[in-house]
Motif scaffolding. Structure first.
Motif, PDB file in Angstrom:
ATOM      1  N   GLY A 117       0.685  -1.226  -0.096  1.00  0.00           N
ATOM      2  CA  GLY A 117      -0.014  -0.074  -0.120  1.00  0.00           C
ATOM      3  C   GLY A 117       0.732   1.158  -0.106  1.00  0.00           C
ATOM      4  O   GLY A 117       0.575   2.489  -0.771  1.00  0.00           O
ATOM      5  N   TYR A 118       1.908   1.143   0.845  1.00  0.00           N
ATOM      6  CA  TYR A 118       2.733   2.322   0.895  1.00  0.00           C
ATOM      7  C   TYR A 118       3.449   2.664  -0.482  1.00  0.00           C
ATOM      8  O   TYR A 118       3.561   3.749  -0.811  1.00  0.00           O
ATOM      9  CB  TYR A 118       3.739   2.344   1.924  1.00  0.00           C
ATOM     10  CG  TYR A 118       4.777   3.354   2.111  1.00  0.00           C
ATOM     11  CD1 TYR A 118       4.193   4.605   2.989  1.00  0.00           C
ATOM     12  CD2 TYR A 118       5.979   3.390   2.041  1.00  0.00           C
ATOM     13  CE1 TYR A 118       5.052   5.433   3.128  1.00  0.00           C
ATOM     14  CE2 TYR A 118       6.825   4.409   2.281  1.00  0.00           C
ATOM     15  CZ  TYR A 118       6.309   5.617   2.883  1.00  0.00           C
ATOM     16  OH  TYR A 118       7.185   6.534   2.866  1.00  0.00           O
ATOM     17  N   LEU A 119       3.914   1.515  -1.090  1.00  0.00           N
ATOM     18  CA  LEU A 119       4.533   1.568  -2.610  1.00  0.00           C
ATOM     19  C   LEU A 119       3.627   2.344  -3.292  1.00  0.00           C
ATOM     20  O   LEU A 119       4.060   3.420  -4.198  1.00  0.00           O
ATOM     21  CB  LEU A 119       5.030   0.198  -2.772  1.00  0.00           C
ATOM     22  CG  LEU A 119       5.469   0.281  -4.387  1.00  0.00           C
ATOM     23  CD1 LEU A 119       6.899   0.974  -4.479  1.00  0.00           C
ATOM     24  CD2 LEU A 119       5.679  -1.236  -4.707  1.00  0.00           C
ATOM     25  N   ILE A 120       2.354   1.811  -3.472  1.00  0.00           N
ATOM     26  CA  ILE A 120       1.687   2.317  -4.656  1.00  0.00           C
ATOM     27  C   ILE A 120       1.141   3.765  -4.380  1.00  0.00           C
ATOM     28  O   ILE A 120       1.042   4.757  -5.135  1.00  0.00           O
ATOM     29  CB  ILE A 120       0.147   1.515  -4.582  1.00  0.00           C
ATOM     30  CG1 ILE A 120       0.400   0.069  -4.992  1.00  0.00           C
ATOM     31  CG2 ILE A 120      -0.887   2.181  -5.483  1.00  0.00           C
ATOM     32  CD1 ILE A 120      -0.509  -0.929  -5.195  1.00  0.00           C
ATOM     33  N   GLY A 123      -4.897   1.378   2.618  1.00  0.00           N
ATOM     34  CA  GLY A 123      -4.182   2.054   3.800  1.00  0.00           C
ATOM     35  C   GLY A 123      -4.811   1.480   5.011  1.00  0.00           C
ATOM     36  O   GLY A 123      -4.377   1.100   6.167  1.00  0.00           O
ATOM     37  N   PHE A 124      -6.391   1.315   4.931  1.00  0.00           N
ATOM     38  CA  PHE A 124      -7.169   1.044   6.084  1.00  0.00           C
ATOM     39  C   PHE A 124      -7.015  -0.567   6.362  1.00  0.00           C
ATOM     40  O   PHE A 124      -6.721  -0.868   7.703  1.00  0.00           O
ATOM     41  CB  PHE A 124      -8.690   0.959   5.607  1.00  0.00           C
ATOM     42  CG  PHE A 124      -9.389   0.394   6.704  1.00  0.00           C
ATOM     43  CD1 PHE A 124      -9.786   1.218   7.982  1.00  0.00           C
ATOM     44  CD2 PHE A 124     -10.246  -0.578   6.481  1.00  0.00           C
ATOM     45  CE1 PHE A 124     -10.732   0.643   8.894  1.00  0.00           C
ATOM     46  CE2 PHE A 124     -11.146  -0.931   7.441  1.00  0.00           C
ATOM     47  CZ  PHE A 124     -11.076  -0.550   8.543  1.00  0.00           C
ATOM     48  N   ILE A 125      -6.879  -1.241   5.298  1.00  0.00           N
ATOM     49  CA  ILE A 125      -6.450  -2.667   5.483  1.00  0.00           C
ATOM     50  C   ILE A 125      -5.239  -2.962   6.483  1.00  0.00           C
ATOM     51  O   ILE A 125      -4.951  -3.706   7.274  1.00  0.00           O
ATOM     52  CB  ILE A 125      -6.594  -3.355   4.274  1.00  0.00           C
ATOM     53  CG1 ILE A 125      -7.717  -3.296   3.578  1.00  0.00           C
ATOM     54  CG2 ILE A 125      -6.392  -4.964   4.730  1.00  0.00           C
ATOM     55  CD1 ILE A 125      -9.173  -3.924   4.514  1.00  0.00           C
ATOM     56  N   GLY A 126      -4.142  -2.219   5.938  1.00  0.00           N
ATOM     57  CA  GLY A 126      -2.908  -2.396   6.431  1.00  0.00           C
ATOM     58  C   GLY A 126      -2.750  -1.774   7.919  1.00  0.00           C
ATOM     59  O   GLY A 126      -2.319  -2.659   8.949  1.00  0.00           O
ATOM     60  N   ASN A 157      -5.062   8.404  -2.535  1.00  0.00           N
ATOM     61  CA  ASN A 157      -3.996   7.896  -2.145  1.00  0.00           C
ATOM     62  C   ASN A 157      -3.720   8.840  -0.977  1.00  0.00           C
ATOM     63  O   ASN A 157      -3.016   8.021   0.186  1.00  0.00           O
ATOM     64  CB  ASN A 157      -2.711   8.253  -2.931  1.00  0.00           C
ATOM     65  CG  ASN A 157      -2.828   7.131  -4.041  1.00  0.00           C
ATOM     66  OD1 ASN A 157      -2.360   6.210  -4.118  1.00  0.00           O
ATOM     67  ND2 ASN A 157      -3.115   7.769  -5.396  1.00  0.00           N
ATOM     68  N   LEU A 158      -4.152  10.001  -0.581  1.00  0.00           N
ATOM     69  CA  LEU A 158      -3.926  10.487   0.734  1.00  0.00           C
ATOM     70  C   LEU A 158      -4.916  10.046   1.634  1.00  0.00           C
ATOM     71  O   LEU A 158      -4.550   9.773   2.812  1.00  0.00           O
ATOM     72  CB  LEU A 158      -4.046  12.251   0.659  1.00  0.00           C
ATOM     73  CG  LEU A 158      -3.372  13.011  -0.242  1.00  0.00           C
ATOM     74  CD1 LEU A 158      -3.649  14.289  -0.364  1.00  0.00           C
ATOM     75  CD2 LEU A 158      -1.937  12.924   0.581  1.00  0.00           C
ATOM     76  N   LEU A 159      -6.162   9.565   1.383  1.00  0.00           N
ATOM     77  CA  LEU A 159      -7.062   8.899   2.055  1.00  0.00           C
ATOM     78  C   LEU A 159      -6.512   7.673   2.446  1.00  0.00           C
ATOM     79  O   LEU A 159      -6.643   7.189   3.659  1.00  0.00           O
ATOM     80  CB  LEU A 159      -8.369   8.719   1.405  1.00  0.00           C
ATOM     81  CG  LEU A 159      -9.339  10.105   1.286  1.00  0.00           C
ATOM     82  CD1 LEU A 159     -10.459   9.883   0.416  1.00  0.00           C
ATOM     83  CD2 LEU A 159      -9.414  10.840   2.723  1.00  0.00           C
ATOM     84  N   ILE A 192      -9.603  -0.963  -5.061  1.00  0.00           N
ATOM     85  CA  ILE A 192     -10.090  -2.392  -5.444  1.00  0.00           C
ATOM     86  C   ILE A 192      -9.489  -3.272  -4.120  1.00  0.00           C
ATOM     87  O   ILE A 192      -9.974  -4.269  -3.718  1.00  0.00           O
ATOM     88  CB  ILE A 192      -9.560  -2.829  -6.533  1.00  0.00           C
ATOM     89  CG1 ILE A 192     -10.325  -2.241  -7.798  1.00  0.00           C
ATOM     90  CG2 ILE A 192      -9.971  -4.407  -6.803  1.00  0.00           C
ATOM     91  CD1 ILE A 192      -9.525  -2.238  -9.307  1.00  0.00           C
ATOM     92  N   ILE A 193      -8.228  -3.151  -3.762  1.00  0.00           N
ATOM     93  CA  ILE A 193      -7.608  -4.065  -2.681  1.00  0.00           C
ATOM     94  C   ILE A 193      -8.197  -3.816  -1.337  1.00  0.00           C
ATOM     95  O   ILE A 193      -8.628  -4.464  -0.571  1.00  0.00           O
ATOM     96  CB  ILE A 193      -6.181  -3.733  -2.688  1.00  0.00           C
ATOM     97  CG1 ILE A 193      -5.331  -4.186  -3.938  1.00  0.00           C
ATOM     98  CG2 ILE A 193      -5.639  -4.715  -1.462  1.00  0.00           C
ATOM     99  CD1 ILE A 193      -3.914  -4.157  -4.116  1.00  0.00           C
ATOM    100  N   GLY A 194      -8.704  -2.356  -1.358  1.00  0.00           N
ATOM    101  CA  GLY A 194      -9.125  -1.990   0.035  1.00  0.00           C
ATOM    102  C   GLY A 194     -10.790  -2.584   0.286  1.00  0.00           C
ATOM    103  O   GLY A 194     -10.935  -2.869   1.200  1.00  0.00           O
TER     104      GLY A 194
END
Length: 487
Positions: A331-334, A390-393, A378-380, A470-472
């Motif tokens: 997530g951080y990479l993307i 980012g939420f999942i992470g 991406n900021l969210l 999509i991943i989130g």
């Protein structure tokens, strides 16, 4: 070295072959487009080679490297960042009159060093890999020598890198003095058998190496120059610097802590825990007072590395730890590729002003809606907003910290995430202000931003940003993928 060990190093062999071929082509004739294509092909071939390597892992390559399924994911992330650095770099270098092709050589050298660092199993390999990363990165930071502030950034990066390398050498010397070996396995054996003999030299060597890793990751208290480095480094280079180097260093730290069982030593646990907590809080607090967008992202990266360091303490939940760290790193990479890609495109829209100032982003949605939406997503995600990766992470980090009873770090994670809402929303709110605030009378618009290369970059960033959602929204399939590559 056996055939299996050579196959394990196949991605490195492919990348080195690509470097040699590109150097020969540059010596024959400078063709920017061909150099960029060959660089991307080399990275993609190295990625395809990972499917072959996957058939033979885990494998210990001549005691210097160790590869497992987790290493495959880390190498994939490094190659992924290199591909996008080459793509964005191609359009950036189109405005350069000289020395375009060397950019790709520096990218490939850094990728090779990062891959070697992420699979290192010996301190000598660690040292050589760090040098292979730092020297090309100095050239990349200063590549746009006409850009104001790049000299300041490269000097501070050079000093911090030299200091980190010096500390690693000192730590290696002390460890070798104590045990006569520098392999991770030997260090593990010494920790498990004669640690309680109070070998002060050995413990001092480990502590110095730990501090050098902290310096390379720019966590508290080794974060002093990160704002200036991010502010004055070209955005295209930051796509690479903020992802590749951090992923490689964090992979090394994970391997070093788990392979040497260093995290079982109470003394080091206490030190790393307080450094992690302070990084979560101080990095986000410093970002509140900044108006430079690149500086805000740079200071917030201190907090994100702090969040990642929570996984270092998951020694009793190894598989959850690996899964959590991998998910958060992806997530951080993307997020960083998309954000710095947007910053680069926005900075090219205007001339005659401080193009990284927060005021430049006023009304961006009305001028470039695709860029604004990508930036918003991406900021969210960095905040940890539901429906994003980012939420999942952060959810996995919270589960891990509670499961391991890391109450101080749990509080730090929550407080740091709450603080980050303020400065990330400063950027978001500015992007959606009224259209009449987009331009001032003294600001000139770059008319070249409507060409096809800008539109292509915008679409590429938007596609990557859609992956964040999509991943989130559908994390189950992605979790199964990570489970396969981490068990």
């Amino acid at each position: 070295m056996t055939i299996i060990q050579l196959i394990a190093l196949l991605p490195i062999i492919i990348l080195m072959s690509g470097v040699i071929l590109i150097m020969l082509i540059i010596a024959w004739r400078r063709i920017h487009c061909l150099t960029a294509i060959l660089s991307i092909i080399s990275l993609l071939l190295a990625f395809l080679a990972l499917f072959i390597v996957n058939q033979f892992i885990p494998v210990n390559a001549s005691m210097l490297f160790f590869l497992n399924k987790h290493s495959i994911v880390n190498i994939s992330m490094l190659l992924f960042s290199g591909v996008f650095a080459c793509i964005f770099g191609y359009f950036w270098l189109s405005n350069f009159k000289f020395n375009q092709e060397e950019f790709y050589l520096l990218i490939l050298f850094t990728i090779i060093g990062s891959i070697l660092l992420s699979i290192a199993n010996h301190m000598v390999t660690v040292f050589i890999s760090l040098e292979l990363i730092c020297v090309p990165m100095i050239g990349l930071i200063r590549y746009s020598y006409s850009e104001e502030g790049s000299l300041n950034a490269v000097i501070k990066y050079l000093i911090s890198s030299a200091l980190g390398t010096t500390l690693i050498l000192l730590g290696m010397a002390l460890i070798y003095l104590s045990i006569g070996d520098l392999s991770f396995l030997r260090i593990k054996y010494f920790l498990n058998t004669v640690l309680f003999s109070k070998d002060i030299i050995f413990l001092c060597g480990l502590a110095i190496i730990l501090f050098s890793f902290a310096l390379k990751l720019s966590i508290v208290p080794f974060h002093i120059w990160i704002f200036e480095i991010y502010r004055d480094t070209p955005s295209i280079v930051l796509i690479f610097l903020s992802t590749t180097v951090k992923i490689a260093m964090f992979s090394l730290l994970m391997n070093f802590c788990f392979h040497t069982t260093l995290i079982n030593v109470q003394f080091f646990i206490v030190i790393v825990e307080y450094m992690t907590f302070l990084s979560m809080i101080i990095g986000n607090i410093m970002a509140i007072f900044q108006k430079d967008v690149k500086g805000i992202i740079g200071l917030s990266s201190i907090g994100h590395i702090g969040y990642l360091l929570i996984t270092i303490f998951g020694i009793h939940s190894y598989f959850l730890t690996i899964k959590t760290s991998t998910l958060y790193l992806i997530g951080y990479l993307i997020n960083n590729i998309c954000i710095f890609g947007c910053i680069h495109l926005v900075s090219n829209m205007f001339v005659g002003i401080d193009r990284n100032n927060l005021l430049v982003y006023k009304g961006l949605f009305w001028k470039r809606p695709v860029l604004a939406i990508s930036m918003l997503i991406n900021l969210l995600s960095l905040i940890g907003f539901p429906g994003t990766i980012g939420f999942i992470g952060k959810f996995y980090l919270l589960i891990l910290s509670i499961k391991e009873h890391l109450w101080l770090l749990t509080i730090g994670l929550l407080i740091g995430s709450i603080i980050s809402v303020y400065f990330y929303f400063k950027i978001i709110i500015n992007m959606f202000l009224k259209k009449d605030s987009v331009l001032k009378n003294n600001v000139k618009v770059n008319v070249n931003t409507c060409c096809i290369r800008y539109i292509f970059c915008e679409l590429l960033i938007l596609i990557l940003s859609s992956c964040v959602i999509i991943i989130g929204c559908y994390p189950n399939f992605f979790s199964l993928f990570l489970q396969y590559y981490n068990y």
